[in-house]
Design a protein around this motif. Structure first.
Motif, PDB file in Angstrom:
ATOM      1  N   GLY A 178       0.669  -1.081  -0.233  1.00 40.81           N
ATOM      2  CA  GLY A 178       0.105  -0.010   0.192  1.00 40.81           C
ATOM      3  C   GLY A 178       0.814   1.256  -0.061  1.00 40.81           C
ATOM      4  O   GLY A 178       0.233   2.522   0.165  1.00 40.81           O
ATOM      5  N   LEU A 179       2.317   1.219  -0.277  1.00 40.22           N
ATOM      6  CA  LEU A 179       2.802   2.535  -0.326  1.00 40.22           C
ATOM      7  C   LEU A 179       2.681   3.156  -1.376  1.00 40.22           C
ATOM      8  O   LEU A 179       2.300   2.735  -2.599  1.00 40.22           O
ATOM      9  CB  LEU A 179       4.402   2.158  -0.285  1.00 40.22           C
ATOM     10  CG  LEU A 179       4.990   2.109   1.114  1.00 40.22           C
ATOM     11  CD1 LEU A 179       4.476   0.634   2.010  1.00 40.22           C
ATOM     12  CD2 LEU A 179       6.458   1.643   1.124  1.00 40.22           C
ATOM     13  N   SER A 180       2.647   4.574  -1.503  1.00 41.74           N
ATOM     14  CA  SER A 180       2.399   5.462  -2.412  1.00 41.74           C
ATOM     15  C   SER A 180       3.832   5.475  -3.474  1.00 41.74           C
ATOM     16  O   SER A 180       4.883   4.799  -2.936  1.00 41.74           O
ATOM     17  CB  SER A 180       2.176   6.831  -2.033  1.00 41.74           C
ATOM     18  OG  SER A 180       3.441   7.288  -1.284  1.00 41.74           O
ATOM     19  N   ASN A 181       3.711   5.860  -4.479  1.00 46.29           N
ATOM     20  CA  ASN A 181       4.880   5.912  -5.340  1.00 46.29           C
ATOM     21  C   ASN A 181       5.987   6.865  -4.787  1.00 46.29           C
ATOM     22  O   ASN A 181       7.313   6.265  -4.755  1.00 46.29           O
ATOM     23  CB  ASN A 181       4.713   6.705  -6.918  1.00 46.29           C
ATOM     24  CG  ASN A 181       3.778   5.801  -7.593  1.00 46.29           C
ATOM     25  OD1 ASN A 181       3.886   4.602  -7.592  1.00 46.29           O
ATOM     26  ND2 ASN A 181       3.091   6.477  -8.572  1.00 46.29           N
ATOM     27  N   ALA A 182       5.802   7.923  -4.000  1.00 49.45           N
ATOM     28  CA  ALA A 182       6.783   8.620  -3.434  1.00 49.45           C
ATOM     29  C   ALA A 182       7.331   7.919  -2.160  1.00 49.45           C
ATOM     30  O   ALA A 182       8.672   7.857  -2.151  1.00 49.45           O
ATOM     31  CB  ALA A 182       6.165   9.846  -2.745  1.00 49.45           C
ATOM     32  N   GLU A 183       6.532   7.022  -1.488  1.00 46.71           N
ATOM     33  CA  GLU A 183       7.082   6.332  -0.542  1.00 46.71           C
ATOM     34  C   GLU A 183       7.723   5.090  -1.050  1.00 46.71           C
ATOM     35  O   GLU A 183       9.238   4.977  -0.311  1.00 46.71           O
ATOM     36  CB  GLU A 183       5.808   5.602   0.418  1.00 46.71           C
ATOM     37  CG  GLU A 183       5.262   7.007   1.277  1.00 46.71           C
ATOM     38  CD  GLU A 183       3.995   6.416   1.716  1.00 46.71           C
ATOM     39  OE1 GLU A 183       3.377   6.949   2.614  1.00 46.71           O
ATOM     40  OE2 GLU A 183       3.316   5.436   1.086  1.00 46.71           O
ATOM     41  N   THR A 184       7.463   4.513  -1.979  1.00 45.02           N
ATOM     42  CA  THR A 184       8.406   3.347  -2.740  1.00 45.02           C
ATOM     43  C   THR A 184       9.476   3.931  -3.183  1.00 45.02           C
ATOM     44  O   THR A 184      10.638   3.264  -2.948  1.00 45.02           O
ATOM     45  CB  THR A 184       7.434   2.906  -3.743  1.00 45.02           C
ATOM     46  OG1 THR A 184       6.265   2.135  -3.146  1.00 45.02           O
ATOM     47  CG2 THR A 184       7.983   1.816  -4.672  1.00 45.02           C
ATOM     48  N   GLY A 185       9.565   5.041  -3.956  1.00 45.29           N
ATOM     49  CA  GLY A 185      10.795   5.599  -4.329  1.00 45.29           C
ATOM     50  C   GLY A 185      11.887   5.682  -3.274  1.00 45.29           C
ATOM     51  O   GLY A 185      12.979   5.377  -3.316  1.00 45.29           O
TER      52      GLY A 185
END
Length: 218
Positions: free
Chosen positions: A171-178
């Motif tokens: 459930g991580l966002s793109n920013a968090e994943t990056g």
């Protein structure tokens, strides 16, 4: 404008939702259906961005209508993706779990607020789920029959794509994943696109379903 198709067998409910949706900036109702058969037909004719799909209807219920909307031959003919939100009066509805497996982007209770409904439409139009991955996992658990080994396509993912897959499934966002995997947000989007293509999935919601059903969640 995000175009919306309303599907419910109750005329009064459809009329009320139409007023709510049309009052929201950037949203517009393009049609309404009273059963699943009409929903499938209008989805083909009108190509809405988002379908609000009631689960319990005569002729054809919302689960079967969702399945038919996402038949591969129909998906292949579309110039743009169609997203489905199923509507139910029951929290953690087993039918909602089945509809999500068929391709729906999540579910809403019918007593949701107008603001929540509008946010949900915009969220699924962007390719995201309208319920948290934890809630989705609890929903899928109620309808799980058996897990199976990941298909060969999963083994074709690169190491970095698997890291991104794991983050999206949690459930991580793109920013968090990056930040987690030390790449830019635009690179995350590229990896997500490659993951969807390699696994034959439609959107991030299906990544969560795929991860859970194949025992890939940690």
């Amino acid at each position: 404008m995000i175009s919306v198709l309303l599907v419910d067998d109750q005329d009064l409910f459809r009329a009320g939702v139409r007023v709510i949706v049309d009052a929201q900036e950037g949203l517009h109702v393009v049609g309404a259906a009273g059963d699943g058969l009409e929903a499938v037909r209008l989805t083909e004719e009108l190509s809405p961005d988002v379908v609000l799909m009631d689960l319990r209807m005569p002729e054809m219920d919302g689960v079967e209508a969702t399945r038919q909307i996402f038949l591969p031959e129909r998906v292949a003919r579309r110039a743009a993706p169609v997203r489905v939100i199923v509507l139910t009066t029951f929290d953690l509805d087993d039918r909602a779990a089945t509809a999500i497996r068929y391709g729906a982007s999540g579910f809403l209770l019918k007593d949701t607020t107008p603001a929540q409904l509008a946010d949900a439409i915009r969220t699924v139009h962007a390719g995201n789920a309208v319920l948290a991955p934890g809630d989705l996992t609890r929903l899928l658990e109620r309808d799980l029959t058996a897990t199976r080994p990941p298909p060969p396509q999963f083994l074709a993912l690169t190491v970095k794509e698997r890291e991104v897959f794991d983050a999206v499934a949690r459930g991580l966002s793109n920013a968090e994943t990056g930040r987690l995997v030390f790449v830019s947000e635009s690179t995350v989007k590229t990896h997500v696109g490659a993951i969807l293509r390699k696994l034959g999935l439609r959107d991030r919601v299906q990544i969560v379903v795929f991860a859970y059903e194949n025992g890939l969640t940690g």
